[in-house]
Scaffold this motif. Sequence first.
Motif, mmCIF file in Angstrom:
data_model
loop_
_atom_site.group_PDB
_atom_site.id
_atom_site.type_symbol
_atom_site.label_atom_id
_atom_site.label_comp_id
_atom_site.label_asym_id
_atom_site.label_seq_id
_atom_site.Cartn_x
_atom_site.Cartn_y
_atom_site.Cartn_z
ATOM 1 N N THR A 2 0.840 -1.186 0.000
ATOM 2 C CA THR A 2 0.000 0.000 0.000
ATOM 3 C C THR A 2 0.880 1.243 0.000
ATOM 4 O OG1 THR A 2 -1.677 -1.169 1.270
ATOM 5 C CG2 THR A 2 -1.803 1.206 1.244
ATOM 6 N N MET A 3 0.483 2.227 -0.781
ATOM 7 C CA MET A 3 1.244 3.462 -0.851
ATOM 8 C C MET A 3 0.340 4.636 -0.491
ATOM 9 S SD MET A 3 3.532 4.807 -3.998
ATOM 10 C CE MET A 3 2.693 6.175 -4.741
ATOM 11 N N THR A 4 0.892 5.595 0.213
ATOM 12 C CA THR A 4 0.175 6.811 0.580
ATOM 13 C C THR A 4 0.885 7.999 -0.035
ATOM 14 O OG1 THR A 4 -0.554 5.867 2.670
ATOM 15 C CG2 THR A 4 -0.545 8.248 2.518
ATOM 16 N N THR A 5 0.103 8.939 -0.547
ATOM 17 C CA THR A 5 0.649 10.177 -1.089
ATOM 18 C C THR A 5 0.385 11.295 -0.099
ATOM 19 O OG1 THR A 5 0.233 9.453 -3.345
ATOM 20 C CG2 THR A 5 0.526 11.812 -3.001
ATOM 21 N N ILE A 6 1.434 12.049 0.218
ATOM 22 C CA ILE A 6 1.300 13.197 1.110
ATOM 23 C C ILE A 6 1.741 14.434 0.338
ATOM 24 C CG2 ILE A 6 2.132 14.281 3.231
ATOM 25 C CD1 ILE A 6 2.437 11.453 4.371
ATOM 26 N N VAL A 23 -1.370 20.140 4.971
ATOM 27 C CA VAL A 23 -0.907 18.800 4.599
ATOM 28 C C VAL A 23 -2.121 17.984 4.177
ATOM 29 C CG1 VAL A 23 0.272 16.713 5.383
ATOM 30 C CG2 VAL A 23 0.979 18.955 6.269
ATOM 31 N N TYR A 24 -2.019 17.381 3.008
ATOM 32 C CA TYR A 24 -3.097 16.566 2.452
ATOM 33 C C TYR A 24 -2.615 15.135 2.290
ATOM 34 C CZ TYR A 24 -5.128 21.066 1.266
ATOM 35 O OH TYR A 24 -5.645 22.339 1.338
ATOM 36 N N LYS A 25 -3.533 14.185 2.459
ATOM 37 C CA LYS A 25 -3.198 12.766 2.332
ATOM 38 C C LYS A 25 -4.056 12.129 1.250
ATOM 39 C CE LYS A 25 -3.181 8.468 4.956
ATOM 40 N NZ LYS A 25 -3.601 7.807 6.187
ATOM 41 N N ASP A 26 -3.415 11.393 0.369
ATOM 42 C CA ASP A 26 -4.082 10.613 -0.675
ATOM 43 C C ASP A 26 -5.063 11.422 -1.533
ATOM 44 O OD1 ASP A 26 -2.742 8.250 -0.077
ATOM 45 O OD2 ASP A 26 -4.212 7.675 1.432
ATOM 46 N N GLY A 27 -4.724 12.670 -1.816
ATOM 47 C CA GLY A 27 -5.547 13.482 -2.710
ATOM 48 C C GLY A 27 -6.831 14.005 -2.107
ATOM 49 N N ALA A 29 -9.504 16.427 -0.346
ATOM 50 C CA ALA A 29 -9.707 17.861 -0.503
ATOM 51 C C ALA A 29 -9.561 18.613 0.821
ATOM 52 C CB ALA A 29 -11.083 18.126 -1.099
ATOM 53 N N THR A 30 -9.688 17.894 1.932
ATOM 54 C CA THR A 30 -9.584 18.502 3.258
ATOM 55 C C THR A 30 -8.220 18.189 3.854
ATOM 56 O OG1 THR A 30 -11.958 18.170 3.577
ATOM 57 C CG2 THR A 30 -10.644 18.614 5.548
ATOM 58 N N PRO A 31 -7.514 19.215 4.349
ATOM 59 C CA PRO A 31 -6.198 18.943 4.931
ATOM 60 C C PRO A 31 -6.294 18.128 6.217
ATOM 61 C CG PRO A 31 -6.775 21.256 5.215
ATOM 62 C CD PRO A 31 -7.847 20.633 4.389
ATOM 63 N N VAL A 32 -5.311 17.259 6.433
ATOM 64 C CA VAL A 32 -5.248 16.477 7.670
ATOM 65 C C VAL A 32 -4.492 17.238 8.750
ATOM 66 C CG1 VAL A 32 -5.476 14.228 6.562
ATOM 67 C CG2 VAL A 32 -3.194 15.208 6.900
ATOM 68 N N MET A 33 -3.768 18.296 8.335
ATOM 69 C CA MET A 33 -3.002 19.104 9.275
ATOM 70 C C MET A 33 -2.823 20.490 8.676
ATOM 71 S SD MET A 33 0.871 18.427 10.663
ATOM 72 C CE MET A 33 0.445 16.896 11.452
ATOM 73 N N ARG A 34 -2.800 21.479 9.571
ATOM 74 C CA ARG A 34 -2.562 22.859 9.135
ATOM 75 C C ARG A 34 -1.712 23.556 10.198
ATOM 76 N NH1 ARG A 34 -7.575 26.568 7.783
ATOM 77 N NH2 ARG A 34 -7.145 25.876 5.678
ATOM 78 N N SER A 35 -0.701 24.293 9.765
ATOM 79 C CA SER A 35 0.115 25.052 10.719
ATOM 80 C C SER A 35 -0.516 26.428 10.924
ATOM 81 C CB SER A 35 1.545 25.205 10.206
ATOM 82 O OG SER A 35 1.605 26.157 9.155
ATOM 83 N N ILE A 36 0.001 27.142 11.903
ATOM 84 C CA ILE A 36 -0.422 28.529 12.064
ATOM 85 C C ILE A 36 0.410 29.383 11.116
ATOM 86 C CG2 ILE A 36 -1.161 28.212 14.457
ATOM 87 C CD1 ILE A 36 1.447 29.622 15.311
ATOM 88 N N PRO A 37 -0.074 30.559 10.724
ATOM 89 C CA PRO A 37 0.720 31.424 9.842
ATOM 90 C C PRO A 37 1.862 32.066 10.624
ATOM 91 C CG PRO A 37 -1.434 32.407 10.288
ATOM 92 C CD PRO A 37 -1.416 31.075 10.945
ATOM 93 N N ALA A 38 3.010 31.413 10.630
ATOM 94 C CA ALA A 38 4.130 31.857 11.455
ATOM 95 C C ALA A 38 5.438 31.938 10.689
ATOM 96 C CB ALA A 38 4.279 30.899 12.637
#
Length: 71
Positions: A2-6, A23-27, A29-38
């Motif tokens: 199995t392969m995952t695309t990040i 950060v998006y996983k496997d295409g 549309a909703t990010p799995v992670m977001r940083s603060i604007p820093a």
Amino acid sequence: MTMTTIRIETISDTASGHVFAEVYKDGDATPVMRSIPAFASHDELADQVLELLRAHFPDHFPFVEDPTIGV
């Protein structure tokens, strides 16, 4: 096997003038992670991400002496 695309995107925050990452996983549309604007720039953020990946995913067998971490 199995392969995952990040995918990591750097995005400008118009309110603060800084840059953040999503950060998006496997295409998805909703990010799995977001940083603060820093971050001051897209390049600074990209450098930080690459430094983190190099530290946690070395390009050699993990059970050998690694001078970059003092082991």
